[in-house]
Design a protein around this motif. Structure first.
Motif, PDB file in Angstrom:
ATOM      1  N   THR A  81       0.798  -1.225   0.001  1.00 33.21           N
ATOM      2  CA  THR A  81      -0.013   0.147  -0.019  1.00 33.21           C
ATOM      3  C   THR A  81       0.910   1.225  -0.170  1.00 33.21           C
ATOM      4  O   THR A  81       0.792   2.195  -0.805  1.00 33.21           O
ATOM      5  CB  THR A  81      -0.905  -0.079   1.188  1.00 33.21           C
ATOM      6  OG1 THR A  81      -1.642  -1.336   1.249  1.00 33.21           O
ATOM      7  CG2 THR A  81      -1.917   1.482   1.377  1.00 33.21           C
ATOM      8  N   PHE A  82       2.031   1.226   0.729  1.00 36.79           N
ATOM      9  CA  PHE A  82       2.718   2.555   1.015  1.00 36.79           C
ATOM     10  C   PHE A  82       3.383   2.502  -0.299  1.00 36.79           C
ATOM     11  O   PHE A  82       3.584   3.765  -0.817  1.00 36.79           O
ATOM     12  CB  PHE A  82       3.793   2.277   1.869  1.00 36.79           C
ATOM     13  CG  PHE A  82       3.219   2.158   3.581  1.00 36.79           C
ATOM     14  CD1 PHE A  82       1.985   2.377   3.841  1.00 36.79           C
ATOM     15  CD2 PHE A  82       3.982   1.300   4.336  1.00 36.79           C
ATOM     16  CE1 PHE A  82       1.476   2.323   5.012  1.00 36.79           C
ATOM     17  CE2 PHE A  82       3.401   1.163   5.676  1.00 36.79           C
ATOM     18  CZ  PHE A  82       2.243   1.887   5.937  1.00 36.79           C
ATOM     19  N   ALA A  83       3.871   1.447  -1.008  1.00 38.17           N
ATOM     20  CA  ALA A  83       4.684   1.374  -2.380  1.00 38.17           C
ATOM     21  C   ALA A  83       3.638   2.035  -3.472  1.00 38.17           C
ATOM     22  O   ALA A  83       4.176   2.781  -4.236  1.00 38.17           O
ATOM     23  CB  ALA A  83       5.210   0.177  -2.573  1.00 38.17           C
ATOM     24  N   ASP A  84       2.471   1.489  -3.257  1.00 42.24           N
ATOM     25  CA  ASP A  84       1.622   2.098  -4.481  1.00 42.24           C
ATOM     26  C   ASP A  84       1.349   3.481  -4.400  1.00 42.24           C
ATOM     27  O   ASP A  84       0.731   4.067  -5.467  1.00 42.24           O
ATOM     28  CB  ASP A  84       0.321   1.104  -4.213  1.00 42.24           C
ATOM     29  CG  ASP A  84       0.544  -0.356  -4.852  1.00 42.24           C
ATOM     30  OD1 ASP A  84       1.374  -0.728  -5.359  1.00 42.24           O
ATOM     31  OD2 ASP A  84      -0.184  -1.030  -4.522  1.00 42.24           O
ATOM     32  N   ASP A  85       1.593   4.084  -3.405  1.00 40.16           N
ATOM     33  CA  ASP A  85       1.240   5.492  -3.095  1.00 40.16           C
ATOM     34  C   ASP A  85       2.330   6.331  -3.485  1.00 40.16           C
ATOM     35  O   ASP A  85       2.284   7.498  -3.871  1.00 40.16           O
ATOM     36  CB  ASP A  85       0.877   5.847  -1.400  1.00 40.16           C
ATOM     37  CG  ASP A  85       0.248   7.168  -1.410  1.00 40.16           C
ATOM     38  OD1 ASP A  85      -0.635   7.663  -2.287  1.00 40.16           O
ATOM     39  OD2 ASP A  85       0.565   7.863  -0.688  1.00 40.16           O
ATOM     40  N   VAL A  86       3.431   5.930  -3.839  1.00 43.36           N
ATOM     41  CA  VAL A  86       4.353   6.863  -4.117  1.00 43.36           C
ATOM     42  C   VAL A  86       4.372   7.415  -5.484  1.00 43.36           C
ATOM     43  O   VAL A  86       4.579   8.598  -5.469  1.00 43.36           O
ATOM     44  CB  VAL A  86       5.862   5.903  -4.366  1.00 43.36           C
ATOM     45  CG1 VAL A  86       6.919   6.914  -5.133  1.00 43.36           C
ATOM     46  CG2 VAL A  86       6.379   5.287  -3.122  1.00 43.36           C
ATOM     47  N   LYS A  87       3.425   7.016  -6.397  1.00 45.90           N
ATOM     48  CA  LYS A  87       3.157   7.740  -7.598  1.00 45.90           C
ATOM     49  C   LYS A  87       2.385   8.959  -7.489  1.00 45.90           C
ATOM     50  O   LYS A  87       2.282   9.895  -8.262  1.00 45.90           O
ATOM     51  CB  LYS A  87       2.387   6.684  -8.631  1.00 45.90           C
ATOM     52  CG  LYS A  87       1.303   6.351  -7.932  1.00 45.90           C
ATOM     53  CD  LYS A  87       0.396   5.421  -8.972  1.00 45.90           C
ATOM     54  CE  LYS A  87      -1.089   5.066  -8.524  1.00 45.90           C
ATOM     55  NZ  LYS A  87      -1.088   4.074  -7.340  1.00 45.90           N
ATOM     56  N   ASN A  88       1.644   9.064  -6.150  1.00 41.26           N
ATOM     57  CA  ASN A  88       0.978  10.195  -5.914  1.00 41.26           C
ATOM     58  C   ASN A  88       1.647  11.307  -5.198  1.00 41.26           C
ATOM     59  O   ASN A  88       1.219  12.572  -5.311  1.00 41.26           O
ATOM     60  CB  ASN A  88      -0.188   9.866  -4.784  1.00 41.26           C
ATOM     61  CG  ASN A  88      -1.072   9.010  -5.206  1.00 41.26           C
ATOM     62  OD1 ASN A  88      -1.590   8.949  -6.411  1.00 41.26           O
ATOM     63  ND2 ASN A  88      -1.665   7.856  -4.635  1.00 41.26           N
ATOM     64  N   TYR A  89       2.808  11.199  -5.119  1.00 41.20           N
ATOM     65  CA  TYR A  89       3.630  12.249  -4.313  1.00 41.20           C
ATOM     66  C   TYR A  89       5.188  12.435  -5.149  1.00 41.20           C
ATOM     67  O   TYR A  89       5.791  13.536  -5.199  1.00 41.20           O
ATOM     68  CB  TYR A  89       3.991  12.254  -2.981  1.00 41.20           C
ATOM     69  CG  TYR A  89       4.570  11.064  -2.735  1.00 41.20           C
ATOM     70  CD1 TYR A  89       5.939  11.114  -2.565  1.00 41.20           C
ATOM     71  CD2 TYR A  89       3.771   9.774  -2.035  1.00 41.20           C
ATOM     72  CE1 TYR A  89       6.606   9.920  -2.020  1.00 41.20           C
ATOM     73  CE2 TYR A  89       4.470   8.999  -1.550  1.00 41.20           C
ATOM     74  CZ  TYR A  89       5.751   8.746  -1.263  1.00 41.20           C
ATOM     75  OH  TYR A  89       6.547   7.588  -0.911  1.00 41.20           O
ATOM     76  N   SER A  90       5.620  11.342  -5.952  1.00 41.32           N
ATOM     77  CA  SER A  90       7.011  11.390  -6.364  1.00 41.32           C
ATOM     78  C   SER A  90       6.990  10.730  -7.762  1.00 41.32           C
ATOM     79  O   SER A  90       6.422   9.561  -7.857  1.00 41.32           O
ATOM     80  CB  SER A  90       8.012  11.349  -5.514  1.00 41.32           C
ATOM     81  OG  SER A  90       9.438  11.232  -6.066  1.00 41.32           O
TER      82      SER A  90
END
Length: 104
Positions: A81-90
Motif C-alpha cells: 500500500t505504501f509503495a503503491d502511493d509513491v506515484k501520488n507524490y514522486s
C-alpha cells in the motif's frame, strides 16, 4: 531503538509533492503502523555542503521503532500500500536504510 530512513534522491527532473507527502502519505503510514512507531521526522533538503548546489536528497523521512522485528511486523503488512502511493507524490523511489541508534 532503530531508525528507518527513507531518502528520496534529488536527481535531475525529480518531482516531489511535499504537501501530499507531509499531509497524506506520512499520516497514512503512521496510522497503519500504529503504536509501533515511536517517532517520525521529515527532513526537506535545502542545500548541500557546496554553496549553490542542491541537497542530495529532496526529502528524508525518519521513523523510529523499538526493534527491526517491531518495524517488520508493523510495516510489512502495509508495504505494498505504501509503495503503491509513491506515484501520488514522486517520480523517484525512496532509498531505505535501517540504522541502530547510539546515544552519547
Amino acid at each position: 531503538m532503530i531508525k528507518v530512513s527513507v531518502m528520496y534522491p534529488n536527481i535531475k527532473n525529480v518531482q516531489f509533492d511535499t504537501e501530499y507527502y507531509k499531509n497524506t502519505h506520512l499520516p497514512m503510514v503512521s496510522k497503519a503502523v500504529g503504536s509501533a512507531l515511536k517517532d517520525l521526522e521529515l527532513d526537506l533538503g535545502i542545500a548541500s555542503r557546496v554553496p549553490g548546489e542542491p541537497a542530495p536528497y529532496v526529502a528524508i523521512a525518519h521513523l523510529k521503532f523499538d526493534s527491526i522485528e517491531t518495524f517488520q511486523e508493523s510495516f510489512g503488512p502495509h508495504a505494498k500500500t505504501f509503495a503503491d502511493d509513491v506515484k501520488n507524490y514522486s517520480n523517484v523511489q525512496g532509498e531505505l536504510q535501517i540504522s541502530e541508534l547510539v546515544t552519547f
